[in-house]
Design an enzyme around this catalytic site. Sequence first.
Site, mmCIF file in Angstrom:
data_model
loop_
_atom_site.group_PDB
_atom_site.id
_atom_site.type_symbol
_atom_site.label_atom_id
_atom_site.label_comp_id
_atom_site.label_asym_id
_atom_site.label_seq_id
_atom_site.Cartn_x
_atom_site.Cartn_y
_atom_site.Cartn_z
ATOM 1 N N PRO A 1 -4.980 2.745 -10.134
ATOM 2 C CA PRO A 1 -4.765 1.332 -10.443
ATOM 3 C C PRO A 1 -5.655 0.465 -9.556
ATOM 4 O O PRO A 1 -5.875 0.794 -8.391
ATOM 5 C CB PRO A 1 -3.295 1.103 -10.074
ATOM 6 C CG PRO A 1 -2.667 2.445 -10.045
ATOM 7 C CD PRO A 1 -3.746 3.425 -9.713
ATOM 8 N N LYS B 1 -10.551 -0.970 -14.283
ATOM 9 C CA LYS B 1 -10.618 -0.453 -15.661
ATOM 10 C C LYS B 1 -10.439 -1.587 -16.681
ATOM 11 O O LYS B 1 -11.201 -1.696 -17.637
ATOM 12 C CB LYS B 1 -9.551 0.635 -15.873
ATOM 13 C CG LYS B 1 -9.740 1.824 -14.938
ATOM 14 C CD LYS B 1 -8.732 2.928 -15.184
ATOM 15 C CE LYS B 1 -7.323 2.556 -14.805
ATOM 16 N NZ LYS B 1 -7.146 2.310 -13.362
ATOM 17 N N GLU C 1 1.386 8.000 19.482
ATOM 18 C CA GLU C 1 0.089 7.439 19.062
ATOM 19 C C GLU C 1 -1.031 7.893 19.988
ATOM 20 O O GLU C 1 -2.128 8.214 19.530
ATOM 21 C CB GLU C 1 0.154 5.906 18.994
ATOM 22 C CG GLU C 1 1.163 5.347 17.984
ATOM 23 C CD GLU C 1 0.971 5.865 16.562
ATOM 24 O OE1 GLU C 1 -0.178 6.220 16.199
ATOM 25 O OE2 GLU C 1 1.961 5.954 15.822
HETATM 26 P P1 ADP Z 1 -7.141 -1.481 -13.301
HETATM 27 O O1 ADP Z 1 -7.162 -1.917 -14.719
HETATM 28 O O2 ADP Z 1 -8.053 -0.328 -13.016
HETATM 29 O O3 ADP Z 1 -5.776 -1.266 -12.721
HETATM 30 P P2 ADP Z 1 -8.118 -4.127 -12.870
HETATM 31 O O4 ADP Z 1 -9.298 -4.135 -13.745
HETATM 32 O O5 ADP Z 1 -6.887 -4.776 -13.383
HETATM 33 O O6 ADP Z 1 -7.770 -2.657 -12.411
HETATM 34 O O7 ADP Z 1 -8.531 -4.748 -11.469
HETATM 35 C C1 ADP Z 1 -7.735 -5.682 -10.796
HETATM 36 C C2 ADP Z 1 -8.580 -6.701 -10.095
HETATM 37 O O8 ADP Z 1 -9.317 -6.116 -9.026
HETATM 38 C C3 ADP Z 1 -9.637 -7.311 -10.986
HETATM 39 O O9 ADP Z 1 -9.124 -8.382 -11.720
HETATM 40 C C4 ADP Z 1 -10.679 -7.753 -9.984
HETATM 41 O O10 ADP Z 1 -10.321 -8.979 -9.378
HETATM 42 C C5 ADP Z 1 -10.598 -6.691 -8.919
HETATM 43 N N1 ADP Z 1 -11.606 -5.645 -9.137
HETATM 44 C C6 ADP Z 1 -11.367 -4.339 -9.373
HETATM 45 N N2 ADP Z 1 -12.511 -3.656 -9.504
HETATM 46 C C7 ADP Z 1 -13.514 -4.544 -9.376
HETATM 47 C C8 ADP Z 1 -14.945 -4.458 -9.429
HETATM 48 N N3 ADP Z 1 -15.558 -3.291 -9.637
HETATM 49 N N4 ADP Z 1 -15.643 -5.585 -9.254
HETATM 50 C C9 ADP Z 1 -15.028 -6.761 -9.029
HETATM 51 N N5 ADP Z 1 -13.707 -6.921 -8.979
HETATM 52 C C10 ADP Z 1 -12.938 -5.829 -9.134
HETATM 53 ZN ZN ZN Z 2 1.934 9.832 13.635
#
Ligand code: ADP
Ligand code: ZN
Length: 602
Positions: free
Chosen positions: A213, A217, A433
């Site tokens: 996540p 994607k 630690e």
């Molecule tokens: P997934 O669908 O893989 O869970 P998202 O596409 O919803 O992830 O990504 C969540 C947010 O993270 C995006 O809206 C963006 O702000 C940021 N993000 C993730 N990957 C990138 C990337 N390669 N470049 C710029 N922003 C990104």
């Molecule tokens: Zn530890």
Amino acid sequence: MQENDKEKKRLQKQRILVGIAIVLALALAIMMWLIINKPKVENEEENKPEIAYTELIKMLDDGTIEKIEMTTGSPNLKVKLVDEEKEKKAIVPSIQAFMELVQNKVESGVEINLEQKEPPVIKTIFSTFMSLIPTLLIVALFIMLFKMQGLGEKGKVYGVDESNKTDVTFDDVAGLDEEKNEMLEIVDFLKNPEKYKKMGAKIPRGILLFGKPGTGKTLIAKAIAGEASVPFISMSGSEFIEMFAGLGASRVRKLFEKAKKISPCIVFIDEIDAIGERRTNGVGAETENNQTLNQLLVEMDGFESDETVIVLAATNRPEMLDKALLRPGRFDRQITIAPPDLKGREAILKIHAANKKFAEDIDMADIAGDTAGFTGAELANVLNESAIIATRHKHEVITKQDLEDAVKKVTVGIEKHSRVMSDKDKRLTAYHEAGHAIVSKYLGTQTDVKEISIIPRGVAGGYTMYKTNEDKYYISKTEMEEKLVALLGGRAAEKVALDDISTGASNDLEVATGIAKDMITIYGMNDRLGPISLKVDEPYELQIFGEDIGDAVGEEIRKLIDTAYERAQTILINNMETLHLVAQRLMEKEIISAEEFEEFFR
Ligand code: ADP
Ligand code: ZN
């Protein structure tokens, strides 16, 4: 503007429907109440008998009755007495018993003028209708509920992105250069489907995006639609799983109906594992799931050649997917979206830093170096947190400290100054630690310590942060073994310095055991078991490796852990003095920086 109006109208329509549903439900409740209370009302008012039943029977014998009028099916009688003008009302407890009684009287010679009437037709229709009303209301209510369900669904499919336009482009996606390149072809398909058709090329149908996540994607799927300027419609797999049987399947059907109508377009299905999980012969929720998946397969197979609809689906659990989804013509292309590497992280940080003000000494490349393993979403989160922290501290710009605090907050959780540690806990945490840090120092493959702290953060009582400036694609066996030693360094320090052990090491043990298990079962790094993968779908599949395979794996995991624990203890025993000094300093200062830590080794 137009979309806004449509959206408003849709909301209005939904509100009206909700209103009607409430009115219907109220009406139903009132009807129920009336029906339950009906007999009472009748008895009390007009239908109060003027002649008691016993009296009536006596009258039959006396011959004081001139005429009895009765309506079929009703216990209410009208009785005309010989010496009275007005008819009187009477009620019989049982019509049948009364009729028998009258029959007997007539047979024994009493003269009774009995007039039988049929109930008026209109009244019959009316009462039948009245008795049907509750049923009708219930049916209407159900229809409403289903309609609303449908509307809510439209809200998602047709609503918010009614225009379905997205202005996300590849410029908004950082660091995924190869993936973007691969997608360029798809963009071209969407822009010029005719060109490809003329050449006899088949338009790709489905692309599966694998990745954690937050790796972007959804973002890249949107960017494809944006680049090709085609509509983007999306749904999440978890939405398909509905409580009403068959609704999941019908949602899939509707989604694709819409897609075909507005083609060329992109359909994005997030969390496809929620519907695409391997089919079972199960019951209940599982069969519902199967229905939804079957519908999806039908839709994927059912595109006409002139419909340019490309379906992108995302999942973090590819191994869970039903194999049928991956067949040709369905999701036959798979692209892995990995967390960004050093360069990628820097690029992502730069995109999300564009609208924020930073102090001049801040270099995004440094932050990228400190955030190995972070996803795009986490990086965006770090920058956002840094802006929040800066605002809270009334800083003019985001400072280096704000950013470092933000990184820490996203990695280990927020500092808990309120959680007061007892001196005993502090001592234990300090040795734990210090143990991690000192042991790592003597392990060639482990990165340098960046900071040691005994300030509780999140669920952790303390932490040792390591510098991360190298992105690795492969990890060697030695490195994994030494990682185990570093992880067990905390527990080892408690043991050798305090001769007691605590629960504080539970997470370390969990991580270490996981690594040891992976080394043996996934990476084939164990001499006894050899270079085989023991990754199986079902436990019984392991039996092909012999009955005792489970025991062997368990023994080897134990050996790896025991060896690592021994090594950690040895290192610490050889550096007992340093261990005491570092722990002492930690108890005084609570945080030790990398430089201070190095001092102990001069
Ligand atoms: P997934 O669908 O893989 O869970 P998202 O596409 O919803 O992830 O990504 C969540 C947010 O993270 C995006 O809206 C963006 O702000 C940021 N993000 C993730 N990957 C990138 C990337 N390669 N470049 C710029 N922003 C990104
Ligand atoms: Zn530890």
